[in-house]
Scaffold this active site. Structure first.
Site, PDB file in Angstrom:
ATOM      1  CE  LYS A  84      69.413 117.235  94.920  1.00 47.39           C
ATOM      2  NZ  LYS A  84      69.917 117.256  96.304  1.00 47.39           N
ATOM      3  CG  ASP A  92      77.730 114.747 102.471  1.00 42.65           C
ATOM      4  OD1 ASP A  92      78.942 114.616 102.753  1.00 42.65           O
ATOM      5  OD2 ASP A  92      77.307 114.767 101.308  1.00 42.65           O
ATOM      6  CB  VAL A 140      70.746 122.178  90.072  1.00 44.39           C
ATOM      7  CG1 VAL A 140      70.142 123.298  90.901  1.00 44.39           C
ATOM      8  CG2 VAL A 140      71.020 120.980  90.950  1.00 44.39           C
ATOM      9  N   GLY A 190      74.006 123.403  86.927  1.00 49.26           N
ATOM     10  CA  GLY A 190      74.916 122.321  87.295  1.00 49.26           C
ATOM     11  C   GLY A 190      74.296 120.960  87.067  1.00 49.26           C
ATOM     12  N   GLY A 231      74.858 116.497  88.094  1.00 50.57           N
ATOM     13  CA  GLY A 231      75.600 115.506  88.877  1.00 50.57           C
ATOM     14  C   GLY A 231      74.866 114.190  88.877  1.00 50.57           C
ATOM     15  N   GLY A 232      75.296 113.286  89.712  1.00 54.91           N
ATOM     16  CA  GLY A 232      74.723 111.958  89.737  1.00 54.91           C
ATOM     17  C   GLY A 232      73.232 111.983  90.015  1.00 54.91           C
ATOM     18  CE1 TYR A 233      68.091 113.374  94.400  1.00 58.39           C
ATOM     19  CE2 TYR A 233      67.679 115.146  92.840  1.00 58.39           C
ATOM     20  CZ  TYR A 233      67.247 114.318  93.863  1.00 58.39           C
ATOM     21  OH  TYR A 233      65.979 114.443  94.329  1.00 58.39           O
ATOM     22  N   GLY A 234      71.093 114.342  89.219  1.00 51.99           N
ATOM     23  CA  GLY A 234      70.348 114.918  88.113  1.00 51.99           C
ATOM     24  C   GLY A 234      70.843 116.325  87.840  1.00 51.99           C
TER      25      GLY A 234
END
Ligand SMILES: *[C@@H]1O[C@H](CO)[C@@H](O)[C@H](O)[C@H]1NC(C)=O
Ligand SMILES: *[C@@H]1O[C@H](CO)[C@@H](O)[C@H](O)[C@H]1NC(C)=O
Ligand SMILES: *[C@@H]1O[C@H](CO)[C@@H](O)[C@H](O)[C@H]1NC(C)=O
Length: 959
Positions: free
Chosen positions: A669, A765, A655, A648, A650-653
């Site tokens: 991650k 969250d 995985v 996957g 996403g904004g964080y980076g």
């Protein structure tokens, strides 16, 4: 030994070491060649460069505003320091540059050099509020990494280059407030166009000279736009029908153009829109029916030539409306009273229409009403019921022409009451300050950094409510503090709507302590928080931009041009004796090699030696027992971060799935390089995760902080997220008993965080994508990136509102005070998701309200049949305990934290429900029999960290 021989040897050693030193420098200089020479060339064009720019090497000598990685310049952030000059083509040589921010330097002029297109790694190009002009170069379209482009408030001219359609990563596209002309380019055969920008969330094109039709090809269902701001241009023709395909739209401004014809009726399908501006055009069809826009807050259709009609009945069905602007829209007939009882309505402007008969607010008009402007209509009677606190204007109506009534306050044209807010002093008496100094809210004199913050489409119109400014002020302060900027306080003043209906406020930012002044580095860092949109205002304020005023009070003295280095001289020295040099090259290479080894060894011993507290990530992480991996180890275990191992992004980076030498499966991650926010989250996660251990919490195996990488290594949780299972994506059938177990597990995980972790931790969250299921379907709570530990004797922390839309505690949203009951609220939403398998907000409907409405009719199973997940089956036999389960969930989502249960009470209730249903809550279920196909779906460890904001109004409305 003879003293002379000794001397000779020493002399030789001296000469030799001088050469070695010269050589060492030579190595560095060739290595830094681009940094030095091209940066020099670039800056030779600039005046007012920072005084810290001394020494020959921008990387080694730590020039303010220049960041390097491996001696290559990766970021230039020089906002707001009064730079004067132009950007020369030399910039194209800084091939490793990722971020360029030169905002708020009005003295930077000239055109944007086409050489910008050589910066293949550039991801942020930020030139807000400078003096640039000329056309946008075609080469802007050849920046494959560009995701953030802000060129607003300059003097750029010419068309939008079609090549910009190639910017597949572009997320933020702001060219507002320029002189951009021509039509909106769309793709045509091999020619790219803006219709290909599928990742763009923001088209901020307002205040330009764009013309021609809005091409129907521009919009499609693949688009993910949130804000389309085309206001104040020269666009003609009709609104294309395809606009309704962009279901993600939240703010739409098409006002102040030359659009005509019918407003397409399918615009009603844009159910997520909260602010809609169609005013000041030439629409001449019927009034559009907007019943579907259930969360619409702000509607302005003024100054159009719609076919004359009565005020449509559906206006009053828009229950989230705060503002209704229908000036000069050919409305006629009587004004229905029920538009004044919309709960949050603040402003109703119906000037210049043909409204007649009696004006009646009805018996239950809203207490939030502030302005009702009916100037120039045909109203003959006002059915006044007692006193009213709103401003009512009825001038130029028959009622005000009769002599009796002309004395009435509503017939007095008066002066428009302008709001005059400014941040009050914080329990102190303002100081008397010297010239140019200002007394801060804490009553000390200093030289603040000032500017104007403008909101392009706020969801409200009552500018006299000081609560909203307090929340704005707090959120700015918190954002600056969390970026570790030396700010004492901030103040806001003079709210007003400008001619484009932007809400403008002046913002003053005061330095801490005895400083009285900011230095250049501090200013550039504060400016970046705004120019880069690092600061996110409360959701109700909508999209914003900031324009700084010149700051003339730097504490570091201004410098003219810095000294030019002389590479030639050093090279000259070094190239003294050829043979010796050759020998020494070998020695040098060897020394370099050794140094590298020493450095690498050092990293291994203390992985946080390179932790840089100046980069906004705070002090070094405090670790307890997490294992440190080297980059090489993780590279190996993920097969060199192979695409096949990627589960996957996403904004964080990204995985990756990996397997350690001992066979353990892990999820790695990997933070995107250069993500500074990630640095902070990274630290938080390691610190928290390394000291919590519980069966229902995902455990951290280790981390990697090596070679500029930040990675977290977690245990691999095989069955993915609860959300995936609920949506059927994993193929696991979750029957009622399994759902009870999952609820219990997740509740126990949170109970541990709240009550047993030391210090207690608030997750912040909680949502179904952060609850993972292992092979036995044991729930494991994950993702502590946003978590907050509570200090001793603290019952809450005040913090920037973060979390996920739909799950966010409305009380936390409004007060910014976080406590464990905010997690309880989110958990309640997850419980409702568990029984309905729906998203918290689906098709504009909030799950809490839906369940409540269903329950009110109260029959069997609370009458929830309609919204229950069909997979659960419908008999009360199968669903033993469901009603009690719903009761607990509804208590969790009570409006105020005090009325919500604690997590331990939730745990007890679920245990009871399970026991009554004849299941032992503590017996493990056997492994899942159903097939599980590991799909590449959205992965648990991903978190966009982009604050999406709770939709305040719909949340509240649900109460
Ligand atoms: C507006 O549209 C809704 C459906 O979206 C429909 O139920 C309603 O009757 C329409 N109202 C008018 C006045 O056309
Ligand atoms: C108000 O205007 C409507 C339409 O223009 C008209 O039919 C109606 O008779 C008027 N009512 C009054 C009280 O003047
Ligand atoms: C002021 O704004 C706050 C937050 O939006 C709201 O809760 C409050 O009701 C408003 N007050 C008035 C008088 O409108």
């Amino acid at each position: 030994m003879d003293i002379r021989i000794k001397l000779l040897v020493m002399l030789n050693i001296l000469v030799l070491s001088r050469y070695i030193y010269g050589l060492w420098k030579l190595r560095k200089i060739t290595f830094h060649y681009d940094a030095v020479v091209y940066l020099q060339a670039l800056m030779d064009n600039w005046k007012n460069t920072p005084p810290s720019w001394v020494g020959s090497d921008p990387c080694e000598d730590k020039w303010d505003g220049i960041t390097c990685t491996d001696s290559r310049v990766t970021s230039i952030t020089l906002a707001s320091i009064n730079l004067i000059g132009e950007i020369s083509g030399d910039i194209g040589q800084l091939s490793e540059l990722q971020t360029l921010d030169l905002s708020y330097n009005k003295g930077l002029t000239g055109s944007l050099t086409p050489a910008i297109g050589n910066l293949k790694k550039l991801s942020s190009l930020i030139l807000v509020g400078c003096g640039f002009n000329g056309p946008l170069p075609d080469t802007l379209g050849s920046l494959p990494q560009l995701s953030y482009l802000a060129l607003n408030s300059n003097g750029f001219t010419g068309p939008i280059p079609a090549s910009m359609g190639n910017l597949s990563k572009l997320y933020w596209f702001d060219i507002a407030d320029n002189e951009i002309s021509g039509s909106l380019p769309v793709s045509d055969g091999p020619t790219p166009g803006l219709d290909l920008l599928f990742n763009a969330k923001h088209f901020h094109f307002g205040k330009n000279k764009l013309s021609g039709q809005i091409p129907s090809k521009l919009f499609s269902s693949k688009m993910t736009l949130k804000h389309v701001l085309f206001e104040d241009n020269r666009l003609t023709g009709t609104i294309p029908l395809t606009l309704a395909l962009v279901q993600t739209l939240e703010v739409l401004r098409l006002d102040r153009n030359l659009l005509s014809g019918d407003v397409p009726s399918n615009i009603n399908n844009l159910t997520r829109i909260s602010q809609l501006f169609l005013s000041n055009n030439k629409f001449d069809g019927p009034l559009p029916n907007l019943t579907g826009m259930e969360i619409l807050n702000y509607l302005d259709m003024s100054n159009n030539s719609f076919i004359p009609s009565e005020i449509p009945p559906w206006f009053s069905s828009l229950q989230s409306l705060t503002t209704l602007m229908m000036q000069d829209t050919r409305l006629q007939g009587e004004v229905p009273a029920d538009i004044f009882s919309i709960p949050q309505i603040e402003t109703v402007v119906l000037r210049n229409n043909q409204l007649n008969g009696t004006l009646d607010f009805g018996a239950s008009y809203s207490t939030s009403l502030r302005l009702i402007d009916m100037n120039s209509n045909l109203i003959s009677v006002f059915a006044q019921r007692g006193t009213y606190s709103a401003d009512l204007i009825l001038t130029s109506n028959p009622i005000c022409m009769e002599t009796v009534a002309t004395e009435a306050p509503y017939c007095d044209p008066g002066t428009e009451s302008n709001s005059s807010y400014s941040t009050p002093p914080n329990n102190c008496i303002p100081a008397t300050c010297g010239s140019d100094q200002i007394s801060s809210p804490k009553c000390t004199c200093s030289y603040p950094y000032t500017g104007t913050i403008s909101f392009r489409a706020p969801s409200f119109s009552n500018l006299g409510n000081s609560t909203i400014y307090t929340s704005l002020q707090n959120s700015i302060m918190i954002s600056l503090e969390s970026n570790q900027l030396p700010v004492d306080s901030v103040s806001l003043a003079h709210p007003k709507k400008n001619s484009d209906d932007y809400l403008e406020l002046t913002l003053d930012i005061f330095p801490t302590g005895d400083n009285e002044r900011f230095d250049r580095l501090e200013i550039t860092r504060i400016a970046f928080v705004f120019s880069n949109q690092t600061y996110k205002p409360p959701h109700a304020f909508g999209p914003y931009f900031f324009l700084a005023h010149n700051y003339d009070f730097f504490s570091d003295a201004p410098k003219g041009k810095h000294k030019s280095i002389s590479i030639g001289v050093i090279i000259g020295i070094s190239v003294g004796g050829c043979v010796l040099v050759l020998l020494l090259v070998i020695a040098g290479v060897y020394a370099y090699h050794q140094k590298g080894r020493a450095e690498r060894a050092n990293i291994k011993n203390n992985p946080f030696d390179s932790w840089d507290p100046d980069k906004g990530s705070g002090a070094r992480p405090q670790l307890k027992g997490a294992r440190s991996f080297t980059f090489e180890e993780l590279k190996l275990c993920t097969n060199n971060f192979a695409a096949a191992a990627n589960i996957g992004s996403g904004g964080y980076g990204m995985v990756y799935r990996g397997s350690l030498p001992n066979g353990q499966l892990v999820a790695v991650k990997r933070a995107q390089q250069g993500s500074t926010q990630g640095g902070h989250e990274f630290k938080t996660e390691i610190e928290l995760l390394s000291r919590v251990h519980h069966k229902n919490l995902v455990s951290l195996v280790g981390f990697c902080f090596d070679e500029g990488e930040q990675m977290l290594v977690y245990e691999y949780v095989v069955n993915g997220t609860l959300k995936d299972s609920l949506s059927g994506r994993t193929g696991i059938r979750l029957d009622w008993m399994r759902r009870l177990k999952i609820t219990l597990g997740a509740a126990r995980g949170l109970q541990y965080l709240h009550e047993l972790a030391d210090p207690p931790i608030i997750h912040r969250d909680v949502k179904s994508t952060n609850i993972l299921l292992d092979e036995r379907l044991t729930a494991k709570v994950s993702d502590f990136g946003l978590s907050k530990p509570l200090g001793e004797a603290e019952t809450h922390v005040t913090t920037q509102v973060k979390g996920t839309m739909g799950y966010m505690d409305p009380e936390y949203y409004m007060t910014q005070q976080l406590n464990e009951k905010s997690d309880v609220y989110s958990f309640g939403i997850v419980m409702l998701e568990l029984i309905t398998a729906r998203n918290p907000i689906e098709k504009g409907k909030y799950i809490v309200r839906q369940v409540k409405e269903a329950m009110e009719t109260g029959k069997d199973l609370y009458n929830l049949h309609e919204i229950l997940d069909p997979i659960l089956g419908l008999s009360s036999q199968q669903l033993q305990g469901l009603e009690r389960f719903v009761d607990v969930a509804m208590r969790c989502v009570e409006e105020t934290g005090i009325r919500r249960p604690k997590m331990n009470e939730v745990v007890k209730e679920i245990e009871n429900i399970m026991e009554l249903a004849g299941v032992n809550p503590d017996v493990e279920s056997t492994s899942t029999s159903e097939s599980y196909e590991g799909k590449r779906s959205s992965h648990p460890y991903l978190n966009d960290f982009s604050y999406s904001g709770g939709r305040l109004h719909s949340d509240l409305e649900a109460k």
